[in-house]
Design a protein around this motif. Sequence first.
Motif, short mmCIF file in Angstrom:
data_model
loop_
_atom_site.label_atom_id
_atom_site.label_comp_id
_atom_site.label_asym_id
_atom_site.label_seq_id
_atom_site.Cartn_x
_atom_site.Cartn_y
_atom_site.Cartn_z
N GLN A 38 0.79 -1.20 -0.20
CA GLN A 38 -0.16 -0.12 0.10
C GLN A 38 0.79 1.07 -0.04
OE1 GLN A 38 -1.05 2.44 2.47
NE2 GLN A 38 0.90 1.62 3.60
N VAL A 42 0.37 4.12 -2.91
CA VAL A 42 -0.22 5.45 -2.75
C VAL A 42 0.72 6.53 -3.05
CG1 VAL A 42 0.43 5.61 -0.26
CG2 VAL A 42 -1.80 6.55 -1.29
N LEU A 47 -2.55 7.94 -9.27
CA LEU A 47 -4.03 7.62 -8.25
C LEU A 47 -5.02 7.84 -9.23
CD1 LEU A 47 -2.82 9.56 -4.82
CD2 LEU A 47 -2.51 7.03 -5.44
N LYS A 54 -16.01 10.74 -0.06
CA LYS A 54 -14.77 11.63 0.24
C LYS A 54 -14.70 12.28 1.61
CE LYS A 54 -12.21 10.47 -3.43
NZ LYS A 54 -13.11 9.69 -4.15
N THR A 79 -6.69 4.37 3.79
CA THR A 79 -7.75 5.26 3.81
C THR A 79 -8.75 5.43 2.88
OG1 THR A 79 -6.62 7.43 3.38
CG2 THR A 79 -6.48 6.77 5.73
N ASN A 80 -8.54 4.75 1.71
CA ASN A 80 -9.37 4.86 0.50
C ASN A 80 -10.75 4.24 0.52
OD1 ASN A 80 -9.49 6.12 -2.05
ND2 ASN A 80 -7.29 5.29 -2.51
N TRP A 81 -11.88 4.51 -0.39
CA TRP A 81 -12.89 3.65 -0.40
C TRP A 81 -13.71 3.73 1.16
CZ3 TRP A 81 -15.04 3.43 -5.03
CH2 TRP A 81 -13.99 3.47 -5.95
N GLN A 84 -12.53 6.07 3.93
CA GLN A 84 -12.89 7.19 3.91
C GLN A 84 -14.37 7.51 4.80
OE1 GLN A 84 -11.82 10.36 2.21
NE2 GLN A 84 -9.95 9.16 2.55
N GLY A 365 -6.94 3.83 -5.38
CA GLY A 365 -8.12 4.30 -5.55
C GLY A 365 -8.76 3.71 -6.67
#
Length: 369
Positions: A38, A42, A47, A54, A79-81, A84, A365
Amino acid sequence: MPARITGLTDFVMINKPIKFSHIYRVAICSRILVFCLQFFAVNLLPLHGNDGFKFDDEENIADVRSLDGVVKFMFGGFTNWDGQIGLGRDKNIGSGFVGDLIVRINCNCCLFAYLTLQTLLALFQRKKFTGIWFASLSAVCRSNGILNFGFCLAFGAHEILGQYKQSTRFEKLQAAVRILWEIVLVTIGLLPFAGFQLFCFQKFCDSEHVFPLPPFCFGTQLPYQYIQSEHWNVGFLRYFEMKQLPNFILAAPVLFTLGKHSLPGLFEFICSIIRRRDFSSLDLASTSLHGSFLTVFCLTSMHVQVSTRLILSSCPYLYVLIGKAIRTEIFEFRLKSKSILSYSLYIYGWFLTYFLVGCLAFPAGYPWT
């Protein structure tokens, strides 16, 4: 013939002493690898600007601390999807102990998988109250945890029906009372889930302060079901569109694997009821019923790309069945009754591909879940 659970030994796979040091080593090494992937994704990959939720933290921009940048740089991929959504919940609920606990309970699929596993283990060991307790906790954790109560009813009914055939009239009456008692216990176990529904009704169905009232206030849907239907286009066959074909391909391995192990057992159980009125395998058939339902439901009535994480967190027995099938295939290969390890190669290829691609796509993402 697809592998199926045939007893407690098969379920817990106890055929030699468990080396916990090996389990710990694999767990630690895999977590380190996930972190490295990860971090690479990132910070080094392009991205993707997806249309997912968000978290807006502009209000707290003045409260940024010196270590916040370091933490985001090191762990930003997590902290994606849904991450968030978790951050948004943490902001709205609060950062205290209770708030953090609620966020972790609601966002942690691993906790749900653990509770489901504990439910099945307790039931296989005939620990009825423990099984219902863990089923209740799993339903608090995730709404599909209510399916675990099906296991509780199936195991209880199997035990009672087994005694019902060879008993006196008085003992049959006792069996009927025990069935009612099983239903009462399961109903009590469902109270936390029902309590959350009541909370939603009280909060959003006050006609004096909310207008217009959402449809679930009239009892036609559950609150979460309404949100999924209204805002996420979740419903029967709604996802059957050509543009969703990549998502169906993404979900194909887990749906195929679960269906391969569940559907034959379901058909066999139905035939035994029709031909012989035999309910003796109800406890073991419960996994086939559960797996078959999830296979059909995930394919027809939800965002199909979510099938992988939903099924693998809801069906601990699937890992056992896969392991049993691989063990059998390797045994046959060593006896030279099989020339190629086709199923084993398929499983290892699927797991490795999903692990590597998923750990890179999710932080960057891309639509991978």
